[in-house]
Write a protein that holds these residues in place. Structure first.
Motif, short mmCIF file in Angstrom:
data_model
loop_
_atom_site.label_atom_id
_atom_site.label_comp_id
_atom_site.label_asym_id
_atom_site.label_seq_id
_atom_site.Cartn_x
_atom_site.Cartn_y
_atom_site.Cartn_z
N VAL A 1 34.34 -19.47 -3.65
CA VAL A 1 33.82 -20.82 -3.80
C VAL A 1 34.89 -21.74 -4.38
CG1 VAL A 1 32.14 -22.20 -5.09
CG2 VAL A 1 31.45 -20.04 -4.04
N ARG A 2 34.99 -22.95 -3.84
CA ARG A 2 36.04 -23.89 -4.23
C ARG A 2 35.47 -25.23 -4.65
NH1 ARG A 2 38.22 -20.10 -4.38
NH2 ARG A 2 39.76 -19.07 -3.06
N LEU A 3 36.24 -26.00 -5.36
CA LEU A 3 35.85 -27.37 -5.71
C LEU A 3 35.57 -28.15 -4.44
CD1 LEU A 3 38.47 -28.40 -8.42
CD2 LEU A 3 36.15 -27.57 -8.76
N GLY A 4 34.51 -28.93 -4.46
CA GLY A 4 34.17 -29.75 -3.31
C GLY A 4 33.26 -29.08 -2.31
N ASP A 5 33.03 -27.79 -2.45
CA ASP A 5 32.08 -27.11 -1.55
C ASP A 5 30.70 -27.74 -1.72
OD1 ASP A 5 33.33 -23.65 -1.77
OD2 ASP A 5 34.01 -25.40 -0.63
N LYS A 6 29.94 -27.69 -0.63
CA LYS A 6 28.60 -28.28 -0.67
C LYS A 6 27.54 -27.19 -0.86
CE LYS A 6 30.22 -32.32 0.37
NZ LYS A 6 30.55 -33.22 -0.73
N ILE A 7 26.45 -27.57 -1.54
CA ILE A 7 25.35 -26.63 -1.78
C ILE A 7 24.19 -27.04 -0.88
CG2 ILE A 7 23.78 -25.68 -3.51
CD1 ILE A 7 25.84 -26.63 -5.63
N LEU A 8 23.78 -26.14 0.01
CA LEU A 8 22.68 -26.42 0.93
C LEU A 8 21.45 -25.63 0.56
CD1 LEU A 8 25.29 -27.15 2.70
CD2 LEU A 8 23.85 -26.69 4.65
N LEU A 9 20.29 -26.22 0.80
CA LEU A 9 19.01 -25.56 0.56
C LEU A 9 18.17 -25.69 1.83
CD1 LEU A 9 16.80 -24.36 -1.32
CD2 LEU A 9 16.32 -26.68 -2.09
N SER A 10 17.52 -24.59 2.20
CA SER A 10 16.83 -24.55 3.49
C SER A 10 15.50 -25.31 3.53
CB SER A 10 16.55 -23.11 3.89
OG SER A 10 15.76 -22.50 2.89
N GLY A 11 14.88 -25.55 2.36
CA GLY A 11 13.58 -26.21 2.41
C GLY A 11 12.99 -26.36 1.02
N PRO A 12 11.75 -26.82 0.92
CA PRO A 12 11.19 -27.20 -0.38
C PRO A 12 11.06 -26.03 -1.37
CG PRO A 12 9.72 -27.85 1.42
CD PRO A 12 10.78 -26.99 2.01
N LEU A 13 11.27 -26.37 -2.64
CA LEU A 13 11.23 -25.37 -3.70
C LEU A 13 9.83 -25.23 -4.30
CD1 LEU A 13 14.47 -26.18 -5.75
CD2 LEU A 13 14.10 -24.27 -4.19
N GLY A 14 9.54 -24.01 -4.69
CA GLY A 14 8.39 -23.77 -5.57
C GLY A 14 7.07 -23.41 -4.90
N ASP A 15 7.02 -23.46 -3.56
CA ASP A 15 5.72 -23.20 -2.89
C ASP A 15 5.13 -21.85 -3.29
OD1 ASP A 15 6.06 -24.79 0.41
OD2 ASP A 15 6.31 -25.56 -1.62
N HIS A 16 5.98 -20.80 -3.26
CA HIS A 16 5.44 -19.46 -3.51
C HIS A 16 4.97 -19.30 -4.94
CE1 HIS A 16 4.77 -15.17 -3.14
NE2 HIS A 16 5.42 -15.04 -4.30
N GLY A 17 5.84 -19.60 -5.89
CA GLY A 17 5.51 -19.37 -7.30
C GLY A 17 4.28 -20.15 -7.74
N ILE A 18 4.16 -21.39 -7.30
CA ILE A 18 3.01 -22.19 -7.71
C ILE A 18 1.74 -21.66 -7.03
CG2 ILE A 18 1.96 -24.48 -7.71
CD1 ILE A 18 4.22 -24.20 -9.73
N THR A 19 1.87 -21.24 -5.76
CA THR A 19 0.71 -20.65 -5.08
C THR A 19 0.19 -19.46 -5.86
OG1 THR A 19 1.46 -21.36 -2.90
CG2 THR A 19 -0.10 -19.54 -2.96
N ILE A 20 1.08 -18.57 -6.29
CA ILE A 20 0.68 -17.38 -7.04
C ILE A 20 0.04 -17.78 -8.37
CG2 ILE A 20 1.54 -15.33 -8.22
CD1 ILE A 20 1.57 -14.97 -5.28
#
Lengths: 92, 376, 346
Positions: free
Chosen positions: C170-189
């Motif tokens: 990992v290097r400076l300037g790399d981008k962080i990608l996320l595939s979709g919304p956070l928290g659906d599973h944990g809150i459902t449980i």
């Protein structure tokens, strides 16, 4: 002590007028209206919810006024600065 | 979909505008020390990163309004002792990791005690209804924001003739805590950001002595970024004009006179203890609530044997000075070393809204960042 | 020194629930006790899957246990979690799951229809994920010794062509990608457990992320530095582990992090942070900047990836830490939790 969230009253339960269903962006919970007997909230009203109890009705007018005041911030001072720039006090 | 009454008060442009006004008012000459009393405000300051955008000459000092933090360890031991004997111990999530001398409620749960997290005292009463063959003890904490709900729950329990329910009451009151701060000789404060949600119950009048006798302005504030920033604007205006009065910034929710029904419920069920120990602050008179004789059937301290042993904090923990705002969290010798959120030694590290925990979790590694100066 | 004689650093006197929550306590247990004894003195960064070389072919292998209460919840059940969880661990290691083997630990008294439902769910999930369940084992323990049913799955599969993942790349300037919304599973449980009496129209996001990973690899393989599926402990834990492993800072843009309204509402109500909540159908990827656009487009165009976002970037400061920034210039550190996130009222 402090975590309280605005919620919208969806319905008052018919079997218990002190009990209501509140909605917080799609999350729903039964809450107790017993702390607001003098100004009973109705469906559609917004209340502040803390530990499952309605603490206060939220005044939409006060909220709007506040946003308005904030938008006007700096404009009052700007107007005063501008008037000062006219040099009117030098006339005295 | 925005959250109404929340997102409007987080609007980035308005925030920038309000910060500009703060900078204009604060100038560069004078250093302002403002205390936010309530733990919820401490948490908001860190959560929203407000210190990053405020000018360096405004110093926010964290006050003692964290009901979990000020609870002496001995009281946790007492509550857990009651629950040893086949009693369901119900408490808010905030309490679950707070250590007693024999461990926290969660640790007791791991060892077999029936410990339940509840969101509301009403849920604890519901547990009592659903488990008629067991006793449910609700470990109550909180300032005047929460006390009316505990009171109303006991009134409901009485109306339904529920017998297997009791409350271990640790409710405390905010005014004595503020008084203790102002009485402290090392205290140098210019103004107060007043508690928002406590004030929905007690109103704004109880703060008048701060303005009149102590000549410090106090603005009752909401919890969103714009609320707190607007409160700072209002405080700066007062300070610059040499004024000292109580103002209500959180008008949309806080009635000046408070909530009479909530105060009535409290008066119905509670009475003031002559004195109560506040962790880090010592004994303060008339600062806490106990269940009165009329409702003694719901008083866990009446129904059960309570050890009542005082547990003192290690001398090295400087919680008292941090609580009073005399020391910053990182200035305590134990901070980040012996005392961390994982193994808290003192009061202010046990709760996520305690100043030390908040500083540790949200802030202290920022101080090491180049180019980001943070006057804590 | 014999591996069984290696010194350990884990000092807690007994195991607590927090040690299984995926946060700091879990890490202490793994790094302090399991790693020194099982993986040798200097194992390098610990990932979810291990790469083994079988006659010159790089193959990934991983294992996971599934313990969930309630067994069944909106959007799925333990059976689906068991399949998707392991397929996903392999996917974020850059591998395509070829086969799974499964162990069931059953509690005496478990009603047969419950077991059958879970096994059917696993069969369907395996078919949907394109993976074969090749073998299995069963044990039965006394009533009270298991929460109805524990499932362990072990998966194996070849590494996708062109993929080489290492947090140290990992290097400076790399981008962080996320595939979709956070928290659906944990809150459902959390809601499904019923203790908090909250209702919401929300489902677990459990699914195989392999198709999305394949789309990402196809578009940007040379630029992918690291991937992780943020399960227990949430995105905060995964990114904190990466930050520690590479010594750089993970800076996230709060307004870019996708979170459903209901998840947000539940989190505001309970005082929780979506970054700490478990996900079962999402993954994070750190991608070199010159590949970031292609990566993001590929994800968004792939089925189920339309909510993917670039949520942050890698910077020098704050080193070893995750920082969330707001549009108005505020920021806060986001640390790993010690144990499970707990609702609060203060």
């Amino acid at each position: 002590m402090c975590l309280a969230i605005p919620g919208r009253i969806v319905e008052i339960y018919s079997d218990n007028p002190d009990s209501a269903l509140v909605d917080v962006v799609g999350v729903r919970r039964k809450i107790d209206l017993g702390l607001l007997p003098d100004d009973k909230p109705a469906p559609g009203d917004w209340v502040l919810v803390h530990v499952g109890f309605a603490m206060s009705k939220i005044s939409e007018q006060d909220a709007a006024d506040q946003i308005h005041t904030l938008r006007m911030l700096g404009e009052m001072e700007g107007a005063i600065e501008e008037v000062k720039g006219y040099g009117l006090e030098d006339l005295n | 979909m925005p959250m109404r009454f929340v997102d409007e008060f987080r609007e980035p442009e308005l925030i920038s505008k309000t910060v500009e006004e703060i900078r204009r008012l604060a100038g560069t000459e004078r250093h302002y020390r403002m205390m936010e009393v309530c733990g919820g405000h401490t948490h908001a300051i860190y959560r929203f990163g407000l210190k990053d955008i405020l000018p360096g000459n405004i110093e926010l000092i964290h006050g003692p309004g964290c009901p979990v933090c000020v609870l002496p360890m001995g009281r946790i031991d007492d509550g857990l002792a009651i629950a040893q004997s086949d009693v369901i111990f119900a408490a808010f999530g905030d309490m679950m990791r707070v250590p007693g001398t024999q461990g926290s409620p969660l640790e007791h749960k791991a060892r077999g005690m029936d410990v339940r997290i509840v969101y509301s005292p009403a849920d604890a009463l519901k547990l009592a209804r659903l488990n008629p063959d067991k006793h449910v003890m609700f470990f109550a904490i909180g300032f005047e924001t929460t006390a009316p709900s505990t009171a109303l729950t006991m009134m409901r329990a009485r109306a339904e003739k529920i017998r297997n329910f009791s409350v271990f009451c640790n409710h405390v009151t905010i005014i004595p805590a503020i008084r203790a701060i102002l009485d402290s000789p090392d205290m140098r404060l210019d103004a107060f950001i007043g508690p928002g949600h406590v004030s929905t119950v007690i109103g704004c009048r109880p703060y008048e002595w701060i303005a009149q006798n102590e000549h410090k302005p106090i603005v009752v504030s909401g919890f969103e970024p714009l609320d707190m920033l607007q409160s700072i604007v209002m405080l700066l205006r007062q300070l610059k004009a040499g004024q000292a009065k109580v103002e209500n910034q959180y008008k949309r929710v806080v009635p000046w006179e408070g909530n009479r029904a909530a105060l009535r419920a409290m008066a119905e069920v509670f009475q003031l203890r002559p004195y109560f120990e506040w962790r880090g602050l010592g004994f303060i008179s008339q600062s806490a609530l106990r269940i009165n004789d009329k409702y003694s059937e719901f008083d866990a301290e009446q129904r059960f044997e309570v050890p009542g042993i005082r547990v003192t904090d290690p001398k090295a923990a400087q919680c008292g000075e941090v609580l009073k705002g005399v020391l910053k969290p990182h200035q305590c010798k134990l901070f980040g070393r012996e005392c961390t959120p994982e193994h808290p030694v003192g009061a202010l590290m046990v709760s996520t809204e305690g100043s030390c925990a908040a500083y540790y979790n949200y802030e202290h590694r920022k101080a090491a960042m180049v180019g980001l100066s943070s006057i804590a | 020194m014999l591996p069984e004689s290696a010194p350990t650093r884990f000092r807690d006197p007994q195991i607590e629930m927090a040690h299984g929550a995926g946060g700091k306590a879990s890490r202490k247990l793994v790094e302090g006790l399991f790693a020194p004894l099982l993986f040798g003195p200097a194992p390098g960064p610990l990932g979810d899957a291990a790469l083994v070389d079988i006659n010159g072919t790089p193959v990934a292998i991983t294992t996971d246990s599934f313990v969930v209460k309630p067994l069944s919840f909106p959007g799925g059940s333990i059976g689906e979690l068991a399949v998707n969880g392991t397929v996903n661990d392999l996917a974020v290691a850059g591998a395509k799951a070829e086969a799974l083997v499964v162990t069931y630990v059953l509690e005496a008294g478990l009603p047969t229809p419950v077991l059958e439902a879970e096994v059917r769910a696993m069969a369907k999930a395996a078919r949907d994920a394109g993976v074969r369940i090749a073998a299995g084992d069963t044990k039965v323990v006394e009533h009270g010794k298991a929460d109805h049913l524990y499932i362990t799955t072990t998966g194996i599969g070849p590494v996708l062509a062109g993929v080489s993942l290492d947090p140290r790349s990992v290097r400076l300037g790399d981008k962080i990608l996320l595939s979709g919304p956070l928290g659906d599973h944990g809150i459902t449980i959390l809601l499904a457990r019923g203790e908090l009496d909250l209702e919401a129209d929300l489902r677990s996001d459990t699914r195989s992320v392999l198709p999305l990973v394949e789309a990402l690899v196809h578009a940007a393989a040379p630029g992918i530095r690291w991937m992780r599926d943020p399960t227990r402990g949430g995105a905060a834990t995964s990114l904190n582990e990466l930050a520690r492993d590479c010594g750089l800072g993970m800076v996230l843009f709060e307004d870019q992090i996708p979170v459903r309204n209901t998840v947000r509402g539940a989190c505001e109500l309970l005082g929780l942070d979506p970054l700490h909540i478990a996900n079962e159908g999402q993954f994070l990827a750190v991608v070199a900047p010159e590949y970031a656009d292609a990566a993001w487009n590929a994800l968004r165009l792939a089925p189920g990836g339309n909510e993917a976002r670039v949520i942050g970037e890698v910077r020098e400061q704050p080193a070893g830490t995750v920082l969330v920034t707001t549009l108005y210039g505020g920021s806060r550190i986001v640390d790993m939790l010690v144990g499970d996130p707990l609702p609060r009222i203060c």
